[in-house]
Design an enzyme around this catalytic site. Structure first.
Site, PDB file in Angstrom:
ATOM      1  N   ILE A 111       0.833  -1.201   0.000  1.00  0.00           N
ATOM      2  CA  ILE A 111       0.000   0.000   0.000  1.00  0.00           C
ATOM      3  C   ILE A 111       0.866   1.248   0.000  1.00  0.00           C
ATOM      4  CG2 ILE A 111      -1.609   1.332   1.420  1.00  0.00           C
ATOM      5  CD1 ILE A 111      -2.830  -1.390   2.269  1.00  0.00           C
ATOM      6  N   ARG A 119      12.602   0.474   6.891  1.00  0.00           N
ATOM      7  CA  ARG A 119      13.786  -0.182   7.452  1.00  0.00           C
ATOM      8  C   ARG A 119      14.737  -0.753   6.411  1.00  0.00           C
ATOM      9  NH1 ARG A 119       9.999  -4.531   9.011  1.00  0.00           N
ATOM     10  NH2 ARG A 119       9.955  -3.668  11.113  1.00  0.00           N
ATOM     11  N   GLU A 173      14.276   2.141  11.369  1.00  0.00           N
ATOM     12  CA  GLU A 173      13.515   1.088  12.045  1.00  0.00           C
ATOM     13  C   GLU A 173      12.534   1.794  12.981  1.00  0.00           C
ATOM     14  OE1 GLU A 173      11.511  -1.438  13.276  1.00  0.00           O
ATOM     15  OE2 GLU A 173      13.045  -2.439  12.045  1.00  0.00           O
ATOM     16  N   GLN A 176     -10.740 -10.171  14.206  1.00  0.00           N
ATOM     17  CA  GLN A 176     -10.268 -11.176  13.257  1.00  0.00           C
ATOM     18  C   GLN A 176      -9.971 -12.497  13.955  1.00  0.00           C
ATOM     19  OE1 GLN A 176      -6.252 -10.847  11.267  1.00  0.00           O
ATOM     20  NE2 GLN A 176      -7.538 -10.601   9.447  1.00  0.00           N
ATOM     21  N   TYR A 231      -2.460  -6.378  17.026  1.00  0.00           N
ATOM     22  CA  TYR A 231      -2.729  -5.638  15.792  1.00  0.00           C
ATOM     23  C   TYR A 231      -4.095  -4.954  15.878  1.00  0.00           C
ATOM     24  CZ  TYR A 231      -2.903  -4.686  10.757  1.00  0.00           C
ATOM     25  OH  TYR A 231      -2.982  -4.077   9.531  1.00  0.00           O
ATOM     26  N   ALA A 258      -9.603  -2.979   4.197  1.00  0.00           N
ATOM     27  CA  ALA A 258     -10.163  -4.288   4.526  1.00  0.00           C
ATOM     28  C   ALA A 258      -9.321  -5.370   3.859  1.00  0.00           C
ATOM     29  CB  ALA A 258     -11.624  -4.371   4.112  1.00  0.00           C
ATOM     30  N   GLU A 259      -9.647  -5.693   2.618  1.00  0.00           N
ATOM     31  CA  GLU A 259      -8.917  -6.743   1.907  1.00  0.00           C
ATOM     32  C   GLU A 259      -8.204  -6.122   0.716  1.00  0.00           C
ATOM     33  OE1 GLU A 259      -8.662  -9.623   3.191  1.00  0.00           O
ATOM     34  OE2 GLU A 259     -10.282  -9.530   4.667  1.00  0.00           O
ATOM     35  N   THR A 261      -1.535  -7.380  -1.241  1.00  0.00           N
ATOM     36  CA  THR A 261      -0.183  -6.839  -1.189  1.00  0.00           C
ATOM     37  C   THR A 261       0.798  -8.007  -1.105  1.00  0.00           C
ATOM     38  OG1 THR A 261      -0.151  -6.789   1.227  1.00  0.00           O
ATOM     39  CG2 THR A 261      -1.048  -4.840   0.089  1.00  0.00           C
TER      40      THR A 261
END
Length: 262
Positions: free
Chosen positions: A19, A39, A64, A149, A155, A186-187, A190
């Protein structure tokens, strides 16, 4: 549409792949100067070189971001190079699967640093420059904060924090004319998503099932579609939009599940 972003200095964390890469490319197409902060120097440089071949400007800083000192150093480097910042896209992060049942304190806290703490730190360190430019902030977030999820507590917490910070900063920064919005994913297919899918027993079948649950066109959102909205939110074309959690997801989160039977 001319979004009037020519020569604007826009930080994109995690801007080398997925993204973030989509956002960087759309910004470059609009004439902005995206600054990739990530990084992996090799990945950062590959994208900078690719854009240079197209006569598009960009810059990269190796950092980082889970290291608080690296966040400050990244902003200092950008200010030394350009002496201004016109926008910030907080994007870097990873769904690292730190669950409630099988996680622990150390991994939970490390995940917060990888996924949320640097959102605060990058905005904090960039704020003096953003106040001068009346720039904009876009926080890339995930539907996981709204839908859950399973097996990814850290997360989910990080994305809930991203959403809350978006609204909080939008209020705090009103007096400076700085707009703050979040883009909820959402979905989106990547490289990281592909890597995850391939760990499953039947990746092709699972991917087909996921696509079937996405109401609009039964397909995943592309990185470019997400990037288009992010760049719009950074621009003056969205000059009266702030504090919003905007879903670019083909209707995945909010549309009635019964339509999937049609």
């Amino acid at each position: 549409m001319n979004l009037h972003l020519k020569d604007k200095i826009i930080i994109v964390t995690g801007g080398a792949k997925g993204i973030g890469e989509g956002i960087v490319k759309v910004l470059a197409n609009e004439g902005a100067i995206p600054v990739i902060v990530g990084r992996n120097e090799k990945d950062n440089t590959l994208l900078v070189d690719e854009l240079a071949k197209e006569n598009k400007q960009s810059f990269q800083v190796v950092a980082e971001l889970s290291n608080p000192e690296a966040c400050k150093n990244a902003v200092d480097t950008i200010m030394k190079k350009f002496a201004r910042i016109d926008g910030l896209v907080n994007n870097a992060g990873v769904n690292d699967g730190v669950s409630l049942e099988n996680g622990d304190y150390a991994r939970f806290m490390a995940s917060l640093h990888s996924n949320m703490i640097h959102y605060y730190l990058m905005a904090h360190h960039a704020l003096p420059a953003l106040k001068l430019s009346k720039g904009a902030i876009v926080n890339v977030s995930s539907k996981v904060a709204e839908t859950g999820q399973g097996n990814t507590s850290a997360y989910a917490a990080s994305n809930g924090g991203r959403n809350a910070l978006t609204r909080e900063w939008a209020v705090e920064l009103l007096k400076y004319g700085i707009r703050v919005n979040a883009l909820i994913v959402a979905e989106c297919y990547t490289p990281l998503y592909e890597k995850w899918i391939k760990t499953l027993p039947n990746p092709a079948e699972t991917l087909q099932e996921i696509n079937a649950r996405i109401p609009l066109e039964n397909r995943m959102t592309t990185a470019e579609e997400i990037a288009n909205m992010v760049v719009f939110l950074l621009s003056d074309a969205s000059s009266h939009t702030t504090g919003q959690l905007i879903h670019v997801d083909g209707g995945y989160v909010h549309l009635d599940r019964s339509i999937l039977k049609l």
